[in-house]
Every structure is written in C-alpha cells, then in structure tokens.
Enzyme design. Sequence first.
Site, PDB file in Angstrom:
ATOM      1  N   GLU A  32       0.912  -1.220  -0.138  1.00 26.59           N
ATOM      2  CA  GLU A  32       0.038   0.072   0.073  1.00 26.59           C
ATOM      3  C   GLU A  32       0.923   1.060  -0.143  1.00 26.59           C
ATOM      4  O   GLU A  32       2.102   1.275   0.946  1.00 26.59           O
ATOM      5  CB  GLU A  32      -0.891  -0.034   1.286  1.00 26.59           C
ATOM      6  CG  GLU A  32      -2.165   0.271   0.923  1.00 26.59           C
ATOM      7  CD  GLU A  32      -3.176  -0.618   0.150  1.00 26.59           C
ATOM      8  OE1 GLU A  32      -3.219  -0.192  -1.150  1.00 26.59           O
ATOM      9  OE2 GLU A  32      -3.603  -1.559   0.491  1.00 26.59           O
ATOM     10  N   HIS A  33       0.406   2.169  -0.832  1.00 28.63           N
ATOM     11  CA  HIS A  33       1.333   3.386  -0.998  1.00 28.63           C
ATOM     12  C   HIS A  33       2.669   3.002  -1.435  1.00 28.63           C
ATOM     13  O   HIS A  33       3.776   3.903  -1.105  1.00 28.63           O
ATOM     14  CB  HIS A  33       1.320   4.366   0.440  1.00 28.63           C
ATOM     15  CG  HIS A  33      -0.105   4.797   0.575  1.00 28.63           C
ATOM     16  ND1 HIS A  33      -0.395   6.167  -0.081  1.00 28.63           N
ATOM     17  CD2 HIS A  33      -1.457   4.436   1.288  1.00 28.63           C
ATOM     18  CE1 HIS A  33      -2.029   6.217   0.159  1.00 28.63           C
ATOM     19  NE2 HIS A  33      -2.158   5.094   0.845  1.00 28.63           N
ATOM     20  N   THR A  34       2.750   2.170  -1.963  1.00 23.97           N
ATOM     21  CA  THR A  34       4.340   1.540  -2.641  1.00 23.97           C
ATOM     22  C   THR A  34       3.955   2.128  -4.112  1.00 23.97           C
ATOM     23  O   THR A  34       5.382   2.129  -4.642  1.00 23.97           O
ATOM     24  CB  THR A  34       4.323   0.121  -2.659  1.00 23.97           C
ATOM     25  OG1 THR A  34       3.537  -0.633  -2.831  1.00 23.97           O
ATOM     26  CG2 THR A  34       4.974   0.145  -0.919  1.00 23.97           C
ATOM     27  N   GLY A 121     -15.812   4.630  -3.174  1.00 20.39           N
ATOM     28  CA  GLY A 121     -15.561   5.261  -2.088  1.00 20.39           C
ATOM     29  C   GLY A 121     -14.843   4.282  -0.908  1.00 20.39           C
ATOM     30  O   GLY A 121     -15.048   4.498   0.327  1.00 20.39           O
ATOM     31  N   LEU A 124     -11.820   0.094  -3.041  1.00 19.05           N
ATOM     32  CA  LEU A 124     -11.861  -1.186  -3.910  1.00 19.05           C
ATOM     33  C   LEU A 124     -11.838  -0.820  -5.322  1.00 19.05           C
ATOM     34  O   LEU A 124     -12.047  -1.840  -6.127  1.00 19.05           O
ATOM     35  CB  LEU A 124     -13.237  -1.843  -3.538  1.00 19.05           C
ATOM     36  CG  LEU A 124     -13.407  -2.415  -2.019  1.00 19.05           C
ATOM     37  CD1 LEU A 124     -14.719  -2.964  -1.697  1.00 19.05           C
ATOM     38  CD2 LEU A 124     -12.199  -3.182  -1.699  1.00 19.05           C
ATOM     39  N   SER A 126     -13.275   1.416  -7.288  1.00 14.20           N
ATOM     40  CA  SER A 126     -14.609   1.803  -8.382  1.00 14.20           C
ATOM     41  C   SER A 126     -14.019   2.635  -9.458  1.00 14.20           C
ATOM     42  O   SER A 126     -14.611   2.450 -10.576  1.00 14.20           O
ATOM     43  CB  SER A 126     -15.759   2.117  -7.594  1.00 14.20           C
ATOM     44  OG  SER A 126     -15.273   3.551  -6.995  1.00 14.20           O
ATOM     45  N   ASP A 171      -4.184   0.483  -9.062  1.00 15.75           N
ATOM     46  CA  ASP A 171      -5.568  -0.015  -9.522  1.00 15.75           C
ATOM     47  C   ASP A 171      -5.771  -0.440 -10.635  1.00 15.75           C
ATOM     48  O   ASP A 171      -6.660  -1.187 -11.060  1.00 15.75           O
ATOM     49  CB  ASP A 171      -6.501   1.314  -8.769  1.00 15.75           C
ATOM     50  CG  ASP A 171      -6.170   1.667  -7.577  1.00 15.75           C
ATOM     51  OD1 ASP A 171      -5.603   1.001  -6.614  1.00 15.75           O
ATOM     52  OD2 ASP A 171      -6.631   2.791  -7.156  1.00 15.75           O
TER      53      ASP A 171
HETATM   54  C1  GLA Z   1      -5.183   4.378  -4.073  1.00 16.78           C
HETATM   55  C2  GLA Z   1      -4.326   4.718  -5.342  1.00 16.78           C
HETATM   56  C3  GLA Z   1      -3.441   3.849  -5.551  1.00 16.78           C
HETATM   57  C4  GLA Z   1      -2.378   3.357  -4.548  1.00 16.78           C
HETATM   58  C5  GLA Z   1      -3.294   3.150  -3.232  1.00 16.78           C
HETATM   59  C6  GLA Z   1      -2.472   2.898  -2.024  1.00 16.78           C
HETATM   60  O1  GLA Z   1      -5.753   3.099  -4.247  1.00 16.78           O
HETATM   61  O2  GLA Z   1      -5.279   4.905  -6.512  1.00 16.78           O
HETATM   62  O3  GLA Z   1      -2.787   4.312  -6.829  1.00 16.78           O
HETATM   63  O4  GLA Z   1      -1.555   4.589  -4.277  1.00 16.78           O
HETATM   64  O5  GLA Z   1      -4.368   4.218  -2.824  1.00 16.78           O
HETATM   65  O6  GLA Z   1      -1.935   1.838  -2.339  1.00 16.78           O
END
Ligand code: GLA
Length: 381
Positions: A32-34, A121, A124, A126, A171
């Site tokens: 996450e946030h990588t 929101g 996931l 969307s 995503d």
């Molecule tokens: C959101 C962003 C992704 C990603 C995540 C965190 O979903 O759209 O690009 O940065 O947050 O992992």
Amino acid sequence: MTTDAAAAFAAAFGDTPDGVWAAPGRINLIGEHTDYNEGYVLPAALPHATRVAARRRPDGVVRLYSAQGDGQVTSVVLDGRAPGSVPGWAAYPAGVFWALAEAGHAVGGADLAFSSDVPTGAGLSSSAALECATAIALDELYGLGLDAPGRALIAQRAENAFVGVPCGALDQMASSCCVEGHAFFLDTRTLIGRQVPLDLPAVGLTLLVVDTRVKHDLGDGAYAGLRAGCERAAELLGVPALRDVAAEELAAAEEKLPADLRPLLRHVVTEDQRVLDTVAALDAGDPRALGPILTAGHASLRDDYRISCPETDLAVATANAAGALGARMMGGGFGGSVLALVDSDRLEAVESAVHAAFAEAGYGAPHTFTATPAQGAHRVG
Ligand code: GLA
C-alpha cells in the site's frame, strides 16, 4: 450485470450496443502506497465489476449514462475539452477518451451505458473499474490494438491528468491485468508482473473484506500530500524513488531526513519488504504466513503513514481478536475497507464479531463479503 448494462443502454439510447465489457474492482493483499514510490504491489481482482455496453458513433460525440446515476445522459464533445471540464463520475470515462486521443490513438465518439456493483469510495477501486471498462471497450470498438498494461496506463493517465487525482498504477494495472485464481505481483517501476496462484479456500482459508462504509476522498489533498512527502524524501536522499532504499539501509537513511519524513520512508521500505515476504510465502506454499504480515502492514499504515481511522482500526483489532490470522486496511486510507485472512471455519465468528463491535461503538453497519480472485477486464457480450 451484463444484461443490466445492455438494459441501461436500451433505456438511455433506445437501441442495442455493439458489445459489453467488464472491468473489476480489486483488493490488495499487501503493498500500500508503494506504487507511486516505484515499489511492489500484490492485488487481486474482485468479482465485483463495472460493465459497459458501448456503441461507436460516427460523429465526435460521447454520450455517457450510468444505471447508478441520476438518470441523466451526459453528452461531451471531446474536441478541445480541457482536463477538469467534465464534472462528477463522467470525468472518468471522458478522461479515457481524452487520454487515448492525447496518446495519438484514432478514437471517435461512442455511446456508453455503465452498470456497476463495485462499492464506491470503499478503497476497492471503483474509479479504476470505470476507467478500465471504458478503455477496453474503446480499444476493441476502434481496433486500437492496445494490451492490458497499455490500457491500464491510459486509464491512469486519465485519472492523473483529466480527473486530477495523482494516483499510482496499482488500481488500473490490477483492474486490467489480473487473472482469475491469482494475485498479481507487480513491480510498479518496470511494470513487469507475475501471476501468483492464489486458491486459499483449497487450504481452508478465506479472505474477508470489511467495507467500513466510511468514505474517503482521494482528491482531498491528503493523498497528494503524502505522495509529495515521499518525493521530497527521495530527493533529499538522492535516489530516484523511495523504492531505491534497501531494507538494510533504512536506519542510515532515516538519519538523513527531517523528522516528519522518516515515518513515510519507514512505511514504504518495510511495506516493499512485506510484499516480497508475502510472495515468498505463497511461492513456498505457506499462505498462513500472510496473517502476521497483514497485521504488521496495518500497524505501519496506522502508526507511520497515519492514514488509518477508528473504524478501520476497530475492524482490524476485532477480526484479529476473533481469530483472524491477520488483517489490515486497504487502499488510499481515511476509511474504506479492511482485508482479513481467516480460517474458513472461523469466518462466521469473525464476521459477527466485527458487526457486533461496530454496533457497540455506535458506527454504521459495515458491509462484509468474501473475496475470491476474479478475472481482469474482458469482453462479456
Ligand atoms: C489508491 C491509489 C493507488 C494506491 C493506493 C494506495 O488506491 O489509487 O494508486 O496508491 O491508494 O496503495
């Protein structure tokens, strides 16, 4: 849902579409946030998807309709439309037309009717489902010859430059490229990925998703602020991205940063390592090892990245106390969904414990469901 999209098309445009396509939402096992730090991610597609029934138009007009919208058709003449000019949900598909044209693809007008069961929101994806469904429909309607990663990058460009959300590639790559029965181990720097078989029910395990129904808004500046903090940290460390700081170099690198940027670095470096550890555990046939990794990931997002919230913390703590092997929040943060790894025979106990804890805390009822890895974007009709 295929019929929903075709029925929506008939209701909006009074005719039959040329085809129907689907693109899924996603979970993210870890990582996450990588993505905007050029690191690793490990998503899987959800069975929940956005369907689009679509038909080419001979003029340059784009008409957009959503079965979940306000009943209005949004008409957009794309020539000369600047980013930011289309309000609301229609900006996402309009942005895909814009991004395709900007990349030099010969894409004309189209009528599109959407129907989606991806919770919005909820962390996931969307938005990515909406973009990637549009991208594959236009690719095939206009014979553009893109591949799945190519469509994902167009979708990301639409979100970054047309909608104005500075997201990474997680995503859109997940929605476009995931394969049923697999998690998708992706290096977001090279965009080279590997499908990792993931059949947890076969070993008595289940992935439980808890949508806390607390809505986040990635456009609210917090996400952009975190991304900017990471980029500043990379600049101060003299590396292209935080992905370039190895786990062994973490302590020394922290010393070189101001106090406010250290936790961001810590999260990104340890999270990249958690993705590698997770893939190694899956490759070794040891999926139970994922539990503690998920929970460590949550602690890092809560304590270092500081994007958790009381509802996600409660869902994680309650799931773990009720016997989950591990749990963590997913997505951008400030709400959204929690993923828990649960022994299948403990599923009901964990689910009802979470519902009870939310009721006791006075929170709205969460939406819980199990996730089995589904197929990325494809044609359905
Ligand atoms: C959101 C962003 C992704 C990603 C995540 C965190 O979903 O759209 O690009 O940065 O947050 O992992």
